[in-house]
Design a protein around this motif. Structure first.
Motif, mmCIF file in Angstrom:
data_model
loop_
_atom_site.group_PDB
_atom_site.id
_atom_site.type_symbol
_atom_site.label_atom_id
_atom_site.label_comp_id
_atom_site.label_asym_id
_atom_site.label_seq_id
_atom_site.Cartn_x
_atom_site.Cartn_y
_atom_site.Cartn_z
ATOM 1 N N SER A 1 0.809 -1.219 0.000
ATOM 2 C CA SER A 1 0.000 0.000 0.000
ATOM 3 C C SER A 1 0.844 1.270 0.000
ATOM 4 C CB SER A 1 -0.927 0.002 1.221
ATOM 5 O OG SER A 1 -0.165 -0.060 2.423
ATOM 6 N N THR A 2 2.167 1.124 0.163
ATOM 7 C CA THR A 2 3.042 2.288 0.184
ATOM 8 C C THR A 2 3.058 2.974 -1.176
ATOM 9 O OG1 THR A 2 4.447 1.305 1.873
ATOM 10 C CG2 THR A 2 5.427 3.046 0.549
ATOM 11 N N LYS A 3 3.167 4.283 -1.173
ATOM 12 C CA LYS A 3 3.230 5.020 -2.423
ATOM 13 C C LYS A 3 4.426 4.552 -3.250
ATOM 14 C CE LYS A 3 1.027 9.198 -0.615
ATOM 15 N NZ LYS A 3 1.182 10.657 -0.371
ATOM 16 N N LYS A 4 4.307 4.715 -4.573
ATOM 17 C CA LYS A 4 5.311 4.189 -5.505
ATOM 18 C C LYS A 4 6.721 4.635 -5.144
ATOM 19 C CE LYS A 4 6.442 3.977 -10.422
ATOM 20 N NZ LYS A 4 6.050 4.368 -11.794
ATOM 21 N N MET A 5 6.919 5.918 -4.843
ATOM 22 C CA MET A 5 8.264 6.422 -4.547
ATOM 23 C C MET A 5 8.832 5.804 -3.281
ATOM 24 S SD MET A 5 9.490 8.216 -6.880
ATOM 25 C CE MET A 5 10.888 8.804 -5.933
ATOM 26 N N GLY A 6 7.940 5.449 -2.351
ATOM 27 C CA GLY A 6 8.403 4.878 -1.096
ATOM 28 C C GLY A 6 8.959 3.477 -1.239
ATOM 29 N N ARG A 7 8.660 2.803 -2.368
ATOM 30 C CA ARG A 7 9.130 1.432 -2.562
ATOM 31 C C ARG A 7 10.417 1.349 -3.379
ATOM 32 N NH1 ARG A 7 3.483 0.452 -3.732
ATOM 33 N NH2 ARG A 7 3.985 0.279 -5.956
ATOM 34 N N VAL A 8 10.906 2.485 -3.875
ATOM 35 C CA VAL A 8 12.113 2.483 -4.694
ATOM 36 C C VAL A 8 13.317 2.101 -3.840
ATOM 37 C CG1 VAL A 8 13.676 3.875 -6.087
ATOM 38 C CG2 VAL A 8 11.207 4.180 -6.317
ATOM 39 N N LEU A 9 14.072 1.103 -4.314
ATOM 40 C CA LEU A 9 15.250 0.645 -3.579
ATOM 41 C C LEU A 9 16.452 1.465 -4.041
ATOM 42 C CD1 LEU A 9 16.506 -1.376 -1.608
ATOM 43 C CD2 LEU A 9 16.868 -2.918 -3.543
ATOM 44 N N LYS A 10 16.871 2.372 -3.185
ATOM 45 C CA LYS A 10 18.025 3.225 -3.502
ATOM 46 C C LYS A 10 19.296 2.580 -2.968
ATOM 47 C CE LYS A 10 15.728 7.692 -3.925
ATOM 48 N NZ LYS A 10 16.196 7.835 -5.314
ATOM 49 N N VAL B 1 9.409 -4.392 -3.935
ATOM 50 C CA VAL B 1 10.489 -3.424 -4.143
ATOM 51 C C VAL B 1 10.416 -2.904 -5.576
ATOM 52 C CG1 VAL B 1 12.999 -3.239 -4.452
ATOM 53 C CG2 VAL B 1 12.059 -4.318 -2.400
ATOM 54 N N THR B 2 10.626 -1.597 -5.743
ATOM 55 C CA THR B 2 10.726 -1.001 -7.077
ATOM 56 C C THR B 2 12.196 -0.725 -7.358
ATOM 57 O OG1 THR B 2 8.543 0.045 -6.934
ATOM 58 C CG2 THR B 2 10.094 0.961 -8.532
ATOM 59 N N PHE B 3 12.715 -1.330 -8.422
ATOM 60 C CA PHE B 3 14.119 -1.134 -8.757
ATOM 61 C C PHE B 3 14.315 0.220 -9.428
ATOM 62 C CE2 PHE B 3 13.682 -5.770 -8.502
ATOM 63 C CZ PHE B 3 14.702 -6.034 -7.606
ATOM 64 N N GLU B 4 15.422 0.858 -9.074
ATOM 65 C CA GLU B 4 15.638 2.255 -9.453
ATOM 66 C C GLU B 4 16.051 2.422 -10.912
ATOM 67 O OE1 GLU B 4 17.836 6.144 -7.442
ATOM 68 O OE2 GLU B 4 18.641 4.138 -7.102
ATOM 69 N N GLY B 5 16.831 1.503 -11.449
ATOM 70 C CA GLY B 5 17.312 1.628 -12.822
ATOM 71 C C GLY B 5 18.254 0.503 -13.184
ATOM 72 N N GLY C 1 9.648 -1.383 -13.831
ATOM 73 C CA GLY C 1 9.316 -0.360 -14.816
ATOM 74 C C GLY C 1 10.453 0.597 -15.142
ATOM 75 N N ASN C 2 11.374 0.803 -14.210
ATOM 76 C CA ASN C 2 12.503 1.712 -14.438
ATOM 77 C C ASN C 2 13.701 1.005 -15.074
ATOM 78 O OD1 ASN C 2 10.998 3.709 -13.072
ATOM 79 N ND2 ASN C 2 11.809 3.044 -11.095
ATOM 80 N N VAL C 3 13.565 -0.306 -15.316
ATOM 81 C CA VAL C 3 14.692 -1.106 -15.793
ATOM 82 C C VAL C 3 14.387 -1.641 -17.196
ATOM 83 C CG1 VAL C 3 16.187 -3.071 -15.287
ATOM 84 C CG2 VAL C 3 15.156 -1.781 -13.409
ATOM 85 N N GLU C 4 15.294 -1.407 -18.123
ATOM 86 C CA GLU C 4 15.116 -1.925 -19.482
ATOM 87 C C GLU C 4 15.607 -3.362 -19.603
ATOM 88 O OE1 GLU C 4 16.860 0.592 -22.384
ATOM 89 O OE2 GLU C 4 15.639 2.340 -21.881
ATOM 90 N N ALA C 5 16.719 -3.651 -18.959
ATOM 91 C CA ALA C 5 17.286 -5.004 -19.010
ATOM 92 C C ALA C 5 18.071 -5.253 -17.730
ATOM 93 C CB ALA C 5 18.194 -5.171 -20.225
#
Length: 470
Positions: A163-172, A190-194, A219-223
């Motif tokens: 339920s966390t907002k999208k930016m809050g799940r980005v793994l920096k 986890v949302t991968f940063e790039g 979504g932020n990762v092409e490969a």
């Protein structure tokens, strides 16, 4: 009645009384400190700390325990301040011994720096297993950089709230990532940063053996290249969100692979000859909802992933996975050969033998010796005049197949027709195991006995075949 444990000699005479009959003796407190502290590690942290009020002997014992579980239930959010203060007091009072296991599950809200202090404490005390489940992230959360360069860490779980907002799940991640001892990594929500950041993560785990990626966002990762040289077990759960991320898996040591998801991105295996078992489920599972429409691209990706699994020895599929391949008929004709496969199993729903993909797949399993249907079988095209049969008969049916197991058997005419053909065509079969459905057959019902008699009377292509019915 007095309970007295005695030791007797061979002649039956009492040698000694092992235990006293006095009920008031506190034997637990007579145990050495090391054993008592080990026992405390199996208690919830709050209960372990609570033993300090038992006696002077127990007052300081908890301070040397090596496992801590701090979990704040969502329904107790109104007690959040008490929880936060309890964690800080425990960490402040315990001694300086190393920590084996540290688990933290709570809302972050505006206390990111406070929670990072606790994580730092665990890292500074050479934590081996770390579990972090964080929710209530209002902004992008940055873990302590030293987390990703911890030499003692062997097992790491990072779980963000769904339920966390999208930016809050980005793994920096920091500029440098080196988990020199990490053997197990579990990432969820986890949302991968790039691309570059994700590459640093997987390349920084030289001894990683177990990797689970559950409902992560690409979504932020092409490969991405997953290339841990010692990776043995890889599990991936995905959502229905299309991310178009190409995933290359170097499986030089890979032994187990599990995929459950919508298969909305490409998977490519490089050197997966070591693979022993795999589970492949497209569009089913507890996290996935079946899409209303499928496209040729789905069939292409399913075929491509199956080719990457072609060296596997034990394979589990779902019927819907085979159905996906029918969205591009040309892929059915060019299914890969599985030269090492000895066991094939179907899960999730009954396997329909009218599915042409199933019969085509069986043709490509030259060494198959065991075939199982965990949720049963069916024949959707069955009618009294049906001429359905296993045609052409797969080579393994006459050379290698030894065992067929069918669960959840309901005794329909279609099922009986399939079993009849399997028994006739599998000339090397040694055993067919049939487990009847508890829902369809009540205990001692006449119908179950009737079906049993029908099964036992079926002709068999193998004179040594035994039918076991339960």
């Amino acid at each position: 009645m007095e309970a007295i444990t005695r030791t007797w000699n061979a002649k039956g005479r009492k040698v000694s009384d092992k235990w006293s009959t006095n009920e008031g003796i506190d034997r637990i407190s007579k145990l050495p400190d090391s054993i008592l502290q080990h026992i405390l590690t199996f208690l919830p942290t709050r209960d372990a700390v609570g033993t300090s009020i038992l006696s002077k002997r127990w007052e300081h014992l908890w301070m040397s325990i090596t496992s801590f579980v701090f979990c704040m239930p969502c329904e107790l959010i109104y007690k959040r301040d008490l929880f936060m203060n309890f964690v800080e007091r425990v960490l402040m009072l315990r001694d300086s011994s190393d920590i084996k296991y540290f688990a933290l599950a709570c809302d972050v809200l505006c206390d990111a720096s406070r929670i990072n202090t606790w994580i730092l404490y665990a890292l500074q005390h050479n934590v081996r297993k770390l579990f972090l489940a964080l929710c209530g992230l209002r902004d992008a959360y940055t873990f302590p950089p030293c987390l990703f360069n911890c030499d003692s860490l062997e097992d790491l779980t990072l779980e963000m709230s769904r339920s966390t907002k999208k930016m809050g799940r980005v793994l920096k991640l920091p500029r440098s990532v080196c988990f020199s001892s990490l053997k197990s990594l579990y990432l969820k929500y986890v949302t991968f940063e790039g691309d570059y950041s994700t590459k640093r993560l997987f390349s920084g785990c030289p001894v990683l053996e177990n990797l689970t990626l559950a409902l992560c966002k690409w979504g932020n990762v092409e490969a991405v290249c997953i290339s841990a040289p010692m990776l043995r077990n890889l599990t991936i759960y995905e959502t229905e969100n299309r991310d178009n991320c190409q995933k290359l898996i170097f499986g030089t040591s890979l032994q187990s692979f599990v995929y459950i998801g919508g298969l909305l991105s490409d998977y490519c295996f490089y050197d997966s000859t070591s693979l022993i078992k795999a589970y492949f489920d497209v569009g089913c599972g507890s996290f996935i909802t079946e899409r209303a429409t499928r496209h040729r691209g789905d069939a292409y990706r399913a075929n491509k992933l199956l080719r990457g699994l072609s060296h596997v020895k034990n394979l589990a599929l779902t019927p819907y996975t085979l159905k996906v391949l029918t969205y591009a008929e040309e892929f059915i004709a060019c299914l890969p050969v599985f030269p090492n496969l000895i066991h094939l199993e179907f899960h999730a729903e009954p396997m329909d033998f009218a599915c042409g993909t199933l019969l085509r797949l069986l043709q490509n399993l030259p060494c198959l010796s065991s075939l199982a249907f965990a949720e049963g079988i069916c024949l959707s095209t069955y009618c009294e005049k049906t001429d359905w049969r296993v045609a052409p008969v797969p080579p393994c049916f006459t050379t290698r197949l030894k065992t067929i197991k069918i669960c959840n058997f309901c005794g329909t005419e279609g099922e009986l027709h399939v079993v009849k053909n399997l028994l006739k065509d599998a000339t090397t079969l040694e055993k067919m195991v049939i487990s009847c459905s508890l829902v369809k057959f009540s205990v001692g019902s006449g119908r179950q006995q009737e079906v049993r008699e029908q099964l036992l009377m079926l002709p068999r292509g193998s004179i040594s075949c035994v039918i076991e019915i339960s």
